[in-house]
Design an enzyme around this catalytic site. Structure first.
Site, PDB file in Angstrom:
ATOM      1  N   TYR A  58       1.620  -3.051  16.134  1.00 14.60           N
ATOM      2  CA  TYR A  58       2.709  -3.409  17.052  1.00 14.60           C
ATOM      3  C   TYR A  58       2.344  -3.111  18.500  1.00 14.60           C
ATOM      4  CZ  TYR A  58       6.649  -4.418  13.884  1.00 14.60           C
ATOM      5  OH  TYR A  58       7.519  -4.976  12.993  1.00 14.60           O
TER       6      TYR A  58
ATOM      7  N   LYS B 110      -4.067  -0.072   3.315  1.00 18.10           N
ATOM      8  CA  LYS B 110      -4.875  -1.196   2.829  1.00 18.10           C
ATOM      9  C   LYS B 110      -6.329  -0.759   2.982  1.00 18.10           C
ATOM     10  CE  LYS B 110      -5.280  -5.412   1.249  1.00 18.10           C
ATOM     11  NZ  LYS B 110      -4.801  -5.845  -0.090  1.00 18.10           N
TER      12      LYS B 110
ATOM     13  N   ASP C 269      -0.050  -4.144  -0.954  1.00 22.77           N
ATOM     14  CA  ASP C 269       0.370  -5.248  -1.830  1.00 22.77           C
ATOM     15  C   ASP C 269       0.931  -4.698  -3.142  1.00 22.77           C
ATOM     16  OD1 ASP C 269      -2.220  -4.352  -2.388  1.00 22.77           O
ATOM     17  OD2 ASP C 269      -3.016  -6.341  -2.869  1.00 22.77           O
TER      18      ASP C 269
ATOM     19  N   ASP D 104       7.705  -1.833   8.326  1.00 21.30           N
ATOM     20  CA  ASP D 104       8.701  -2.857   8.667  1.00 21.30           C
ATOM     21  C   ASP D 104       8.975  -3.723   7.442  1.00 21.30           C
ATOM     22  OD1 ASP D 104      10.330  -4.530  10.336  1.00 21.30           O
ATOM     23  OD2 ASP D 104       8.673  -5.968  10.384  1.00 21.30           O
TER      24      ASP D 104
ATOM     25  N   ASP E  46      12.450  -3.620   4.565  1.00 23.28           N
ATOM     26  CA  ASP E  46      13.344  -4.741   4.250  1.00 23.28           C
ATOM     27  C   ASP E  46      13.400  -4.948   2.742  1.00 23.28           C
ATOM     28  OD1 ASP E  46      13.742  -5.307   6.988  1.00 23.28           O
ATOM     29  OD2 ASP E  46      13.772  -7.469   6.604  1.00 23.28           O
TER      30      ASP E  46
HETATM   31  C1  IPM Z   1      13.047  -3.335  12.572  1.00 26.84           C
HETATM   32  C2  IPM Z   1      13.022  -4.679  13.230  1.00 26.84           C
HETATM   33  C3  IPM Z   1      12.183  -4.606  14.495  1.00 26.84           C
HETATM   34  C4  IPM Z   1      10.782  -4.226  14.069  1.00 26.84           C
HETATM   35  C5  IPM Z   1      12.173  -5.881  15.354  1.00 26.84           C
HETATM   36  C6  IPM Z   1      13.560  -6.329  15.738  1.00 26.84           C
HETATM   37  C7  IPM Z   1      11.313  -5.726  16.582  1.00 26.84           C
HETATM   38  O1  IPM Z   1      12.563  -5.650  12.343  1.00 26.84           O
HETATM   39  O2  IPM Z   1      13.504  -2.365  13.221  1.00 26.84           O
HETATM   40  O3  IPM Z   1      12.642  -3.234  11.415  1.00 26.84           O
HETATM   41  O4  IPM Z   1       9.962  -5.098  13.713  1.00 26.84           O
HETATM   42  O5  IPM Z   1      10.473  -3.035  14.099  1.00 26.84           O
HETATM   43 MG    MG Z   2      12.305  -4.937  10.344  1.00 30.25          MG
END
Ligand code: IPM
Ligand code: MG
Length: 360
Positions: A144, A195, A227, A251, A255
């Protein structure tokens, strides 16, 4: 005599941000009143809202207020309106700039399945029932933030985009310590995700985690390639206690972990620096598609308020009160659209906020 005043900066941001923050702020004010906390709440602009008002996603005033605050509560940033902007001026840069400028390297993303919501997950209830895992994500380094980055014309005269995935030893060590210490307070199992079969930077990551493990003999350390970790998260998520990983893998995996709990609308997060100063935000985004419709689930933000009280404002009792209130509201059967099962009527963002305030 009342305790010293603590400053909380509130950054509603974009999309559903202002709606969920409104409910979270009501909850914060209510609990502060009941627990006699001496809080001073201030507001500022970030993301697209800041671009519209000032031309940039992280105005100097917002950054200065954030640095001076004891804690920052953020809604969400971004939306289609600003998608065409160059990378450096996009709303997301406001969020990334705050993380980086405040040194918030330690991102805690708990994924807890409320028993009341076992049927809201797309996974079988027996796979997710009782799930309680913590993802520790490195937040201020990795791909990032790695330099060089950008787009140029390469030797073949073609446009080429590039980013750099790099971690210094000290960055790996400090996030490793956060994770080992978190594991010590939980079930003492830590899985480091990398990885290392392909990427040198994560070979270093793995070696340093192994090194650190010697200092935490009570914690059982394991390693997974990312993975496989993604697969294991949906196959048998209860094998995990704490996971630690770099910025981008964290990240993605967070999710994924969110959906195990039924909805990303339920998951809070804390981002901490060396001094325990923190920024608190739901892990979901600004959901522009439902902004203004009253459909958004405010619980991730409300639970982020609880994390803020616990980790930055030294108010564990108040935090517990909020978490209990959320649980009671779920017991009562209140569901926003994202967590409603078929046949259940969904309540609005505001009604969910009302219910939590009432439960307090
Ligand atoms: C998160 C979000 C952020 C990230 C974005 C909005 C920049 O997806 O906090 O997980 O990628 O860190
Ligand atoms: Mg995110």
């Amino acid at each position: 005599m009342s305790a010293a005043e603590q400053n909380v900066l509130i950054l509603p941001g974009d999309g559903i941000g202002p709606e969920i923050i409104e409910q979270a702020e009501r909850v914060l004010r209510t609990v502060a009143d009941k627990e006699q906390l001496n809080l001073n709440l201030d507001h500022a602009l970030v993301g697209g809202a800041a671009i519209d008002a000032t031309g940039g996603p992280l105005p100097a005033e917002t950054l200065a207020k954030a640095k001076a605050a004891d804690a920052v509560l953020l809604g969400a940033v971004g939306g289609p309106k600003w998608d065409g902007l160059e990378m450096a001026r996009r709303p997301e840069k406001g969020l990334l700039g705050l993380r980086s400028e405040l040194g918030l390297f330690g991102n805690l993303r708990p994924a807890i399945l409320y028993p009341q919501l076992a049927s809201a997950s797309t996974l079988k209830p027996e796979v997710v029932a009782g799930l309680d895992l913590l993802i520790v994500r490195e937040l201020t380094g990795g791909i990032y933030f790695g330099e060089p980055r950008g787009e140029h014309i390469n030797a073949n005269g073609e446009r080429e985009g590039f980013n750099t995935y790099r971690y210094a030893e000290s960055e790996i060590r400090r996030i490793g310590r956060v994770a080992f210490e978190a594991a010590q307070k939980r079930n003492k199992r830590l899985c480091s995700v990398d990885k290392a079969n392909v990427l040198e930077v994560t070979v270093l990551w793995r070696n340093i985690m192994n090194d650190l493990a010697k200092e935490y003999p009570d914690v059982e350390l394991s390693h997974l390639y990312v993975d496989n970790a993604a697969m294991q998260l949906v196959r048998a998520p209860k094998q995990f206690d704490v996971m630690v990983t770099g910025n981008m893998f964290g990240d993605i995996l967070s999710d994924c972990a969110a959906m195990l709990t039924g909805s990303i609308g339920m998951l809070p997060s804390a981002s901490l620096n060396e001094n325990g100063q923190g920024m608190y935000e739901p892990i979901h985004g600004s959901a522009p598609d439902i902004a203004g419709t009253g459909k958004a689930n405010p619980l991730a933000t409300i639970l982020s308020v609880a994390m803020m009280l616990r980790y930055s404002l030294d108010a564990a009792t108040a935090a517990q009160r909020i978490e209990d209130a959320v649980s009671r509201v779920l017991d009562q059967g209140l569901r926003t659209a994202d967590i409603a099962s078929q046949g259940e009527t969904a309540v609005s963002t505001q009604a969910m906020g009302d219910a939590v305030v009432a439960a307090l």
